[in-house]
Write a protein that holds these residues in place. Structure first.
Motif, mmCIF file in Angstrom:
data_model
loop_
_atom_site.group_PDB
_atom_site.id
_atom_site.type_symbol
_atom_site.label_atom_id
_atom_site.label_comp_id
_atom_site.label_asym_id
_atom_site.label_seq_id
_atom_site.Cartn_x
_atom_site.Cartn_y
_atom_site.Cartn_z
ATOM 1 N N VAL A 58 -17.121 -4.815 1.812
ATOM 2 C CA VAL A 58 -16.329 -4.699 0.591
ATOM 3 C C VAL A 58 -15.449 -5.929 0.414
ATOM 4 C CG1 VAL A 58 -16.384 -2.182 0.586
ATOM 5 C CG2 VAL A 58 -14.511 -3.345 1.722
ATOM 6 N N GLU A 59 -15.146 -6.246 -0.824
ATOM 7 C CA GLU A 59 -14.373 -7.442 -1.148
ATOM 8 C C GLU A 59 -12.883 -7.291 -0.855
ATOM 9 O OE1 GLU A 59 -15.361 -8.530 -5.159
ATOM 10 O OE2 GLU A 59 -17.449 -8.902 -4.652
ATOM 11 N N GLU A 60 -12.382 -6.070 -0.783
ATOM 12 C CA GLU A 60 -10.965 -5.852 -0.503
ATOM 13 C C GLU A 60 -10.658 -6.266 0.938
ATOM 14 O OE1 GLU A 60 -12.031 -3.391 -3.930
ATOM 15 O OE2 GLU A 60 -12.947 -3.622 -2.000
ATOM 16 N N ASN A 61 -9.431 -6.769 1.165
ATOM 17 C CA ASN A 61 -9.081 -7.185 2.518
ATOM 18 C C ASN A 61 -8.774 -5.971 3.404
ATOM 19 O OD1 ASN A 61 -6.301 -6.462 2.319
ATOM 20 N ND2 ASN A 61 -5.820 -8.445 1.425
ATOM 21 N N TYR A 62 -8.756 -6.194 4.697
ATOM 22 C CA TYR A 62 -8.604 -5.127 5.695
ATOM 23 C C TYR A 62 -7.339 -4.287 5.465
ATOM 24 C CZ TYR A 62 -7.938 -2.923 10.224
ATOM 25 O OH TYR A 62 -7.730 -2.016 11.220
ATOM 26 N N GLY A 63 -6.220 -4.939 5.258
ATOM 27 C CA GLY A 63 -4.956 -4.224 5.043
ATOM 28 C C GLY A 63 -5.004 -3.337 3.812
ATOM 29 N N ARG A 64 -5.592 -3.834 2.757
ATOM 30 C CA ARG A 64 -5.717 -3.065 1.508
ATOM 31 C C ARG A 64 -6.593 -1.829 1.715
ATOM 32 N NH1 ARG A 64 -4.305 -1.003 -3.059
ATOM 33 N NH2 ARG A 64 -5.747 -1.177 -4.792
ATOM 34 N N VAL A 65 -7.701 -1.988 2.430
ATOM 35 C CA VAL A 65 -8.597 -0.862 2.688
ATOM 36 C C VAL A 65 -7.880 0.208 3.508
ATOM 37 C CG1 VAL A 65 -10.714 -0.137 3.859
ATOM 38 C CG2 VAL A 65 -10.725 -2.201 2.467
ATOM 39 N N CYS A 66 -7.162 -0.206 4.544
ATOM 40 C CA CYS A 66 -6.417 0.757 5.370
ATOM 41 C C CYS A 66 -5.361 1.495 4.558
ATOM 42 C CB CYS A 66 -5.783 0.050 6.566
ATOM 43 S SG CYS A 66 -6.986 -0.526 7.761
ATOM 44 N N ASP A 67 -4.651 0.775 3.694
ATOM 45 C CA ASP A 67 -3.655 1.411 2.825
ATOM 46 C C ASP A 67 -4.305 2.410 1.874
ATOM 47 O OD1 ASP A 67 -1.648 -0.064 4.005
ATOM 48 O OD2 ASP A 67 -1.512 -1.540 2.378
ATOM 49 N N LEU A 68 -5.452 2.050 1.303
ATOM 50 C CA LEU A 68 -6.154 2.950 0.387
ATOM 51 C C LEU A 68 -6.634 4.210 1.101
ATOM 52 C CD1 LEU A 68 -8.258 0.416 -1.706
ATOM 53 C CD2 LEU A 68 -6.398 1.856 -2.546
ATOM 54 N N ILE A 69 -7.131 4.063 2.321
ATOM 55 C CA ILE A 69 -7.582 5.231 3.086
ATOM 56 C C ILE A 69 -6.409 6.166 3.364
ATOM 57 C CG2 ILE A 69 -8.487 5.995 5.324
ATOM 58 C CD1 ILE A 69 -10.265 3.457 5.281
ATOM 59 N N GLN A 70 -5.283 5.611 3.790
ATOM 60 C CA GLN A 70 -4.106 6.437 4.083
ATOM 61 C C GLN A 70 -3.573 7.129 2.839
ATOM 62 O OE1 GLN A 70 -1.351 3.859 6.096
ATOM 63 N NE2 GLN A 70 -2.417 4.062 8.057
ATOM 64 N N SER A 71 -3.523 6.420 1.722
ATOM 65 C CA SER A 71 -3.012 7.040 0.495
ATOM 66 C C SER A 71 -3.967 8.106 -0.032
ATOM 67 C CB SER A 71 -2.731 5.988 -0.579
ATOM 68 O OG SER A 71 -3.913 5.419 -1.061
ATOM 69 N N THR A 72 -5.276 7.881 0.145
ATOM 70 C CA THR A 72 -6.270 8.870 -0.281
ATOM 71 C C THR A 72 -6.148 10.136 0.557
ATOM 72 O OG1 THR A 72 -7.779 7.122 -0.992
ATOM 73 C CG2 THR A 72 -8.750 9.275 -0.602
ATOM 74 N N GLN A 73 -5.985 9.978 1.870
ATOM 75 C CA GLN A 73 -5.788 11.132 2.746
ATOM 76 C C GLN A 73 -4.505 11.867 2.399
ATOM 77 O OE1 GLN A 73 -5.956 9.132 6.560
ATOM 78 N NE2 GLN A 73 -7.982 9.967 6.975
ATOM 79 N N GLY A 74 -3.459 11.121 2.081
ATOM 80 C CA GLY A 74 -2.175 11.722 1.731
ATOM 81 C C GLY A 74 -2.239 12.570 0.474
ATOM 82 N N LYS A 75 -3.088 12.196 -0.451
ATOM 83 C CA LYS A 75 -3.251 12.954 -1.697
ATOM 84 C C LYS A 75 -4.190 14.133 -1.542
ATOM 85 C CE LYS A 75 -3.235 8.776 -4.419
ATOM 86 N NZ LYS A 75 -4.018 8.032 -5.385
ATOM 87 N N GLY A 76 -4.906 14.180 -0.419
ATOM 88 C CA GLY A 76 -5.881 15.251 -0.211
ATOM 89 C C GLY A 76 -7.237 14.951 -0.820
ATOM 90 N N ASP A 77 -7.429 13.731 -1.301
ATOM 91 C CA ASP A 77 -8.722 13.336 -1.857
ATOM 92 C C ASP A 77 -9.682 12.979 -0.729
ATOM 93 O OD1 ASP A 77 -7.727 13.637 -4.415
ATOM 94 O OD2 ASP A 77 -7.224 11.518 -4.641
ATOM 95 N N LYS A 78 -10.971 12.893 -1.058
ATOM 96 C CA LYS A 78 -11.971 12.554 -0.050
ATOM 97 C C LYS A 78 -12.732 11.280 -0.370
ATOM 98 C CE LYS A 78 -12.738 17.207 1.493
ATOM 99 N NZ LYS A 78 -13.698 18.168 1.980
#
Length: 65
Positions: free
Chosen positions: A15-35
């Motif tokens: 993916v074109e997004e950088n590592y830090g951005r991907v990790c932040d997106l995963i954490q925020s997605t989990q926090g919202k209860g999304d999959k």
């Protein structure tokens, strides 16, 4: 660029997004209860990735723009 390997052992996305951005997106997605997470894959364009199926996330050092 970041490489995401899926838990099926064969599928991976560069993916074109950088590592830090991907990790932040995963954490925020989990926090919202999304999959699902939408990312920009180098070969396929926009892809939806189920965060429950992610095996590993690593920074791609061999990527050249």
């Amino acid at each position: 660029m970041t490489t995401i390997k899926m838990n099926d052992g064969r599928t991976q996305y560069d993916v074109e997004e950088n590592y830090g951005r991907v990790c932040d997106l995963i954490q925020s997605t989990q926090g919202k209860g999304d999959k699902f997470l939408e990312l920009t894959e180098s070969d396929y364009g926009k892809v939806w990735i189920n965060i429950n199926n992610i095996l590993s996330v690593r920074e791609s050092k061999d990527y050249e723009k």
